[in-house]
Design an enzyme around this catalytic site. Structure first.
Site, mmCIF file in Angstrom:
data_model
loop_
_atom_site.group_PDB
_atom_site.id
_atom_site.type_symbol
_atom_site.label_atom_id
_atom_site.label_comp_id
_atom_site.label_asym_id
_atom_site.label_seq_id
_atom_site.Cartn_x
_atom_site.Cartn_y
_atom_site.Cartn_z
ATOM 1 N N ASP A 24 -25.756 1.616 -16.102
ATOM 2 C CA ASP A 24 -26.105 2.421 -14.938
ATOM 3 C C ASP A 24 -27.564 2.233 -14.469
ATOM 4 O O ASP A 24 -28.234 3.039 -13.961
ATOM 5 C CB ASP A 24 -25.782 3.621 -15.033
ATOM 6 C CG ASP A 24 -24.424 4.148 -15.380
ATOM 7 O OD1 ASP A 24 -23.591 3.232 -15.270
ATOM 8 O OD2 ASP A 24 -24.118 5.344 -15.469
ATOM 9 N N LYS A 129 -17.657 2.551 -13.327
ATOM 10 C CA LYS A 129 -17.098 3.572 -14.029
ATOM 11 C C LYS A 129 -17.163 5.122 -12.950
ATOM 12 O O LYS A 129 -18.233 5.084 -12.481
ATOM 13 C CB LYS A 129 -17.697 4.091 -15.001
ATOM 14 C CG LYS A 129 -19.228 3.948 -15.189
ATOM 15 C CD LYS A 129 -19.705 4.059 -16.624
ATOM 16 C CE LYS A 129 -20.945 4.406 -16.722
ATOM 17 N NZ LYS A 129 -21.625 5.976 -16.237
ATOM 18 N N VAL A 157 -29.639 4.133 -18.611
ATOM 19 C CA VAL A 157 -29.994 5.598 -18.135
ATOM 20 C C VAL A 157 -28.628 6.114 -17.974
ATOM 21 O O VAL A 157 -27.586 5.796 -17.512
ATOM 22 C CB VAL A 157 -30.649 5.521 -16.912
ATOM 23 C CG1 VAL A 157 -32.121 4.835 -17.074
ATOM 24 C CG2 VAL A 157 -30.128 4.802 -15.787
ATOM 25 N N CYS A 162 -25.111 9.449 -19.514
ATOM 26 C CA CYS A 162 -24.197 8.317 -19.500
ATOM 27 C C CYS A 162 -24.381 7.614 -21.068
ATOM 28 O O CYS A 162 -23.343 7.024 -21.273
ATOM 29 C CB CYS A 162 -24.238 7.334 -18.276
ATOM 30 S SG CYS A 162 -23.889 8.359 -16.883
HETATM 31 C C1 C5J Z 1 -26.002 8.676 -15.434
HETATM 32 C C2 C5J Z 1 -26.139 10.641 -14.426
HETATM 33 N N1 C5J Z 1 -26.028 7.329 -15.416
HETATM 34 N N2 C5J Z 1 -27.222 11.057 -15.029
HETATM 35 N N3 C5J Z 1 -25.621 9.541 -14.559
HETATM 36 O O1 C5J Z 1 -26.560 9.265 -16.589
HETATM 37 O O2 C5J Z 1 -25.799 11.420 -13.707
#
Ligand code: C5J
Length: 222
Positions: A24, A129, A157, A162
């Protein structure tokens, strides 16, 4: 097989059976005006992970390792967005609403793109996803299984959301995960620290935690 110094103990890495998974690294999380900012976060805190992740990405590509990118987001008609996720946080501008980088966390919008510094190249699967974990409602497990992958090097991240969710999902599916502490990031330094400690505690209950430099050296990079 190279041995990677990491915690709780060194990991024997088999580069032919390992994949780099970058979670992400999207404009929606790392740039102002996206989902991360809509949640009230200082998105600049995540940027520390960009340069080291870029170095790992270059070394993995040079070593011929499978590289997989993930993106959190939803279909434009929001049919894969659970109402509970939409409602969470009672945001004035939330998922699916218009923001400075297009509709927030929606596939095809500028904010959904991976940041240019880490953009995928041809042949690198991009897994979209709808949830926090990269295995939930995706074909990631099939992609890894079909390539004979048993070890994951994890960057991205956020550390406690995630990244942690994906590592836990992977661990339950039998993958060995090495999380690179300088290649993951959080809006909350204390959650970053605890997120990494949770992974490596109790003999590596979810996996290993190391840093990018020894891995890059083991892959023959610099
Ligand atoms: C991820 C989130 N990618 N923090 N999403 O960690 O909402």
């Amino acid at each position: 097989m190279p041995t990677i110094p990491c915690e709780p103990y060194p990991l024997m890495l088999d580069p032919r059976r390992a994949a780099l998974v970058i979670i992400d690294m999207q404009r929606d999380f790392l740039e102002p005006g996206g989902f991360g900012a809509a949640l009230g976060n200082d998105v600049s805190l995540l940027r520390r992970a960009i340069v080291p992740t870029g170095r790992v990405l270059a070394a993995a590509r040079q070593a011929g390792m499978l590289v997989i990118h993930t993106r959190e987001g939803h279909r434009p008609d929001l049919s894969d967005l659970p109402p509970a996720k939409k409602a969470r946080g009672k945001l004035k501008t939330g998922i699916g609403d218009a923001g400075p980088m297009g509709r927030i966390l929606v596939q095809g919008e500028p904010g959904h793109d991976i940041i240019p510094e880490l953009a995928p190249i041809a042949g690198e699967p991009v897994v979209d996803k709808p949830g926090k974990g990269a295995f939930h409602a995706t074909d990631l497990d099939a992609i890894l299984h079909n390539r004979g992958i048993t070890q994951l090097i994890v960057c991205g991240v956020t550390t406690e959301v995630c990244v942690n969710t994906t590592v836990r999902e992977a661990n339950d599916r039998g993958y060995e995960c090495l999380v690179l502490e300088d290649c993951v990031g959080s809006y909350f330094p204390e959650f970053h620290e605890m997120g990494l400690r949770m992974i490596k505690a109790q003999g590596g209950i979810f996996g290993w935690v190391g840093s990018s430099k020894p891995l890059i050296e083991a892959l023959g990079g610099s």
